[in-house]
Scaffold this motif. Structure first.
Motif, PDB file in Angstrom:
ATOM      1  N   ALA A   1      42.493  41.203  34.558  1.00 26.00           N
ATOM      2  CA  ALA A   1      41.509  41.092  35.638  1.00 26.00           C
ATOM      3  C   ALA A   1      40.260  40.409  35.116  1.00 26.00           C
ATOM      4  O   ALA A   1      40.027  40.341  33.917  1.00 26.00           O
ATOM      5  N   GLU A   2      39.487  39.900  36.043  1.00 25.73           N
ATOM      6  CA  GLU A   2      38.078  39.629  35.764  1.00 25.73           C
ATOM      7  C   GLU A   2      37.390  40.961  35.984  1.00 25.73           C
ATOM      8  O   GLU A   2      37.569  41.589  37.036  1.00 25.73           O
ATOM      9  N   SER A   3      36.599  41.415  34.988  1.00 27.03           N
ATOM     10  CA  SER A   3      36.175  42.820  35.032  1.00 27.03           C
ATOM     11  C   SER A   3      34.661  43.057  35.034  1.00 27.03           C
ATOM     12  O   SER A   3      34.241  44.207  35.106  1.00 27.03           O
ATOM     13  N   HIS A   4      33.850  42.005  34.946  1.00 20.79           N
ATOM     14  CA  HIS A   4      32.415  42.260  34.772  1.00 20.79           C
ATOM     15  C   HIS A   4      31.644  42.066  36.081  1.00 20.79           C
ATOM     16  O   HIS A   4      31.608  40.961  36.634  1.00 20.79           O
ATOM     17  N   VAL A   5      31.008  43.131  36.533  1.00 19.57           N
ATOM     18  CA  VAL A   5      30.317  43.131  37.827  1.00 19.57           C
ATOM     19  C   VAL A   5      29.267  42.021  37.903  1.00 19.57           C
ATOM     20  O   VAL A   5      29.182  41.289  38.906  1.00 19.57           O
ATOM     21  N   ASP A   6      28.463  41.860  36.859  1.00 23.85           N
ATOM     22  CA  ASP A   6      27.394  40.838  36.904  1.00 23.85           C
ATOM     23  C   ASP A   6      27.975  39.436  37.074  1.00 23.85           C
ATOM     24  O   ASP A   6      27.430  38.615  37.814  1.00 23.85           O
ATOM     25  N   ARG A   7      29.078  39.164  36.389  1.00 26.47           N
ATOM     26  CA  ARG A   7      29.717  37.845  36.556  1.00 26.47           C
ATOM     27  C   ARG A   7      30.216  37.674  37.982  1.00 26.47           C
ATOM     28  O   ARG A   7      30.186  36.571  38.534  1.00 26.47           O
ATOM     29  N   SER A   8      30.705  38.752  38.594  1.00 28.64           N
ATOM     30  CA  SER A   8      31.226  38.634  39.964  1.00 28.64           C
ATOM     31  C   SER A   8      30.120  38.336  40.960  1.00 28.64           C
ATOM     32  O   SER A   8      30.364  37.774  42.023  1.00 28.64           O
TER      33      SER A   8
ATOM     34  N   PRO B   1      31.830  34.665  42.107  1.00 27.20           N
ATOM     35  CA  PRO B   1      32.902  35.594  42.516  1.00 27.20           C
ATOM     36  C   PRO B   1      34.307  35.000  42.613  1.00 27.20           C
ATOM     37  O   PRO B   1      35.285  35.746  42.618  1.00 27.20           O
ATOM     38  N   GLU B   2      34.433  33.664  42.647  1.00 31.12           N
ATOM     39  CA  GLU B   2      35.749  33.103  43.001  1.00 31.12           C
ATOM     40  C   GLU B   2      36.873  33.514  42.044  1.00 31.12           C
ATOM     41  O   GLU B   2      37.977  33.862  42.468  1.00 31.12           O
ATOM     42  N   ALA B   3      36.580  33.478  40.742  1.00 34.15           N
ATOM     43  CA  ALA B   3      37.629  33.824  39.764  1.00 34.15           C
ATOM     44  C   ALA B   3      38.129  35.252  39.982  1.00 34.15           C
ATOM     45  O   ALA B   3      39.282  35.577  39.672  1.00 34.15           O
ATOM     46  N   PHE B   4      37.266  36.088  40.534  1.00 35.46           N
ATOM     47  CA  PHE B   4      37.656  37.495  40.758  1.00 35.46           C
ATOM     48  C   PHE B   4      38.709  37.585  41.854  1.00 35.46           C
ATOM     49  O   PHE B   4      39.656  38.370  41.767  1.00 35.46           O
ATOM     50  N   LEU B   5      38.514  36.758  42.900  1.00 39.74           N
ATOM     51  CA  LEU B   5      39.514  36.763  43.979  1.00 39.74           C
ATOM     52  C   LEU B   5      40.816  36.159  43.492  1.00 39.74           C
ATOM     53  O   LEU B   5      41.908  36.655  43.783  1.00 39.74           O
ATOM     54  N   GLN B   6      40.685  35.075  42.713  1.00 40.89           N
ATOM     55  CA  GLN B   6      41.892  34.394  42.219  1.00 40.89           C
ATOM     56  C   GLN B   6      42.724  35.341  41.363  1.00 40.89           C
ATOM     57  O   GLN B   6      43.912  35.546  41.624  1.00 40.89           O
ATOM     58  N   THR B   7      42.121  35.903  40.351  1.00 40.82           N
ATOM     59  CA  THR B   7      42.906  36.723  39.411  1.00 40.82           C
ATOM     60  C   THR B   7      43.199  38.109  39.978  1.00 40.82           C
ATOM     61  O   THR B   7      44.347  38.567  39.969  1.00 40.82           O
ATOM     62  N   ASN B   8      42.165  38.780  40.475  1.00 42.34           N
ATOM     63  CA  ASN B   8      42.353  40.190  40.821  1.00 42.34           C
ATOM     64  C   ASN B   8      43.187  40.361  42.089  1.00 42.34           C
ATOM     65  O   ASN B   8      43.942  41.329  42.206  1.00 42.34           O
ATOM     66  N   VAL B   9      43.059  39.417  43.026  1.00 45.87           N
ATOM     67  CA  VAL B   9      43.813  39.554  44.272  1.00 45.87           C
ATOM     68  C   VAL B   9      45.101  38.720  44.210  1.00 45.87           C
ATOM     69  O   VAL B   9      46.213  39.271  44.246  1.00 45.87           O
ATOM     70  N   LEU B  10      44.947  37.387  44.074  1.00 50.21           N
ATOM     71  CA  LEU B  10      46.159  36.536  44.062  1.00 50.21           C
ATOM     72  C   LEU B  10      47.028  36.810  42.842  1.00 50.21           C
ATOM     73  O   LEU B  10      48.265  36.823  42.940  1.00 50.21           O
TER      74      LEU B  10
END
Ligand code: NAD
Ligand code: DAU
Length: 370
Positions: free
Chosen positions: A84-91, A95-104
């Motif tokens: 996962a992308e795991s760091h709140v501040d980065r999100s 935020p896009e990488a978070f949707l890509q990795t964590n969801v897709l």
């Protein structure tokens, strides 16, 4: 004997889980897949790769063809999904990488596992463990009761929303396709190999280098600290003995506000320097090298937007159903963690160079002392 896929195995919890799994179940085949983002580090896994006791694959969980090939080749019966992308501040910043990795990414992995297990007729003995977070439940007030597995989802950061979405996907695969999946939602981990962008290692390293210790807002935000070894024990219990389709909360039972955590880090460092004269010559910029309190470095800075005030986990279900309980107290766990970072200077110097430094400039460049 199981054939196990661990995604995100080069991350903080992933590395700890690989070592814990290897030690607890030496006969299992372990395959790690990790995209090797900025958060990954394989140094601790290299000896295991060399002796052939794990297989490491650099790859992205969004790469459906790769994941299918890995299932074909290794016939996994267990998936522990931590990538996962795991760091709140980065999100918040991007935020896009978070949707890509964590969801897709989670969707791709679920689909590949389901297809493979259906095709091989092994779905009845397979297990998919989705490792998630207490942040999906949102924020508690000071006197609210701790999060239960039945607490409503109220994510407040793009990271938490992406993890909530992935939890919902897992749940939907259980209900719709009889996917043999389980979910864990855990609180803040700490311990060896944590990336220095997170609160505890960041404060340890900044103090050693004599840099300001940036506490967001007034530092009253509360987290429930869970030692990563307790978390890994819980994950192994849940994947083997948990009920399919269920969610298990994992918590440390150690609620502390950030001011107190940072203060304790400072005092523990001062005690360590007082007990070991060599530390002053290794870390001359640390106030403890001059017998001054590291607390002098604490700086209250602009708050994190949407900063959740408090997390607290009720882990009764895990304890009563599976007998899994935390054993590491916070003071002892923090002391052990601080000594790990004192002993592993080469590790964190490596991690804190280059790309990591660019992130520090981006995240803290705009934060002003308040
Ligand atoms: P981490 O950021 O240290 O490690 C994540 C790993 O995933 C990295 O090695 C990274 O390279 C890998 N990764 C990222 N994108 C990938 C992709 N597309 N394909 C393959 N690999 C990819 O995170 P962590 O702290 O070890 O957290 C592990 C899991 O536990 C995450 O799912 C996180 O949401 C969850 N979690 C963490 C905590 C915590 O306190 N650290 C608490 C609750 C839940
Ligand atoms: O609760 C589980 C979550 O814990 C995980 O799902 C996340 O992956 C993990 O990163 C962690 O999220 P937090 O946002 O709670 O962790 P972080 O270490 O970033 O921050 C902990 C607290 O410290 C939080 O209240 C923000 C504060 N903080 C953090 C940093 C990095 C500061 O005051 N200063 C800082 O420089």
């Amino acid at each position: 004997m199981q054939s196990v896929l661990i995604t995100g195995g080069a991350g903080f919890i992933g590395q700890n889980l690989v070592h814990a799994w290897r030690a607890a179940r030496p006969d299992d085949r372990l395959v790690v897949v990790d995209a090797m983002t900025y958060a990954a580090n394989v140094r601790s896994l290299e000896p295991l790769m060399k002796e052939g006791s794990i297989v490491f694959v650099r790859g992205d969980i969004k790469d459906a063809a790769l994941i299918r090939r890995l299932f074909d080749k290794h016939q996994f019966t267990r998936v522990a999904h931590l990538a996962a992308e795991s760091h709140v501040d980065r999100s918040i910043v991007d935020p896009e990488a978070f949707l890509q990795t964590n969801v897709l990414g989670t969707f791709t992995l679920l689909k590949a596992a389901l297809d493979a297990w259906r095709a091989s007729g092994t779905i009845d003995r397979a297990r998919f463990l989705h490792v998630s977070t207490d942040e999906v439940y949102g924020s508690l007030g000071p006197s609210d009761t701790a999060f239960l597995e039945s607490s409503p989802y109220r994510p407040n950061s793009p990271y938490a929303a992406s993890k909530a979405a992935s939890d919902h996907l897992v749940r939907s695969f259980v209900a719709t396709y009889a996917m043999p999946a389980l979910i864990t939602n855990c609180s803040n981990n700490y311990g060896p190999y944590q990336h220095p962008e997170k609160l505890i290692p960041l404060m340890i390293i900044h103090a050693l280098e004599g840099k300001p210790l940036p506490v967001y807002g007034d530092g009253s935000n509360v987290r429930d600290w869970l030692h990563v070894s307790d978390h890994c024990d819980a994950l192994m219990s849940v994947i083997e003995r948990g009920r399919v389709g269920e969610t298990y909360n994992v918590g440390g039972g150690n609620e502390r506000n950030n001011r107190d955590v940072v203060g304790l880090i400072c005092d523990t460092l001062n005690s360590a320097f007082a007990a070991d004269q060599n530390l002053a010559s290794r870390f001359p910029s640390c106030p403890a090298a001059l017998a001054k309190s590291c607390r002098s470095l604490i700086a209250f800075v602009t708050d994190r937007p949407g900063h959740d005030h408090r997390y607290a986990i009720d882990a009764t279900k895990l304890a009563t159903e599976l007998g899994s309980r935390c054993s590491v107290g916070f003071e002892a766990g923090l002391r052990q963690t601080i000594h790990w970072y004192l002993d592993q200077e080469a590790w964190w110097r490596d991690v804190t160079s280059g790309a990591y430094q660019a992130w520090i400039d981006k995240n803290y460049g705009f934060r002003i002392a308040v």
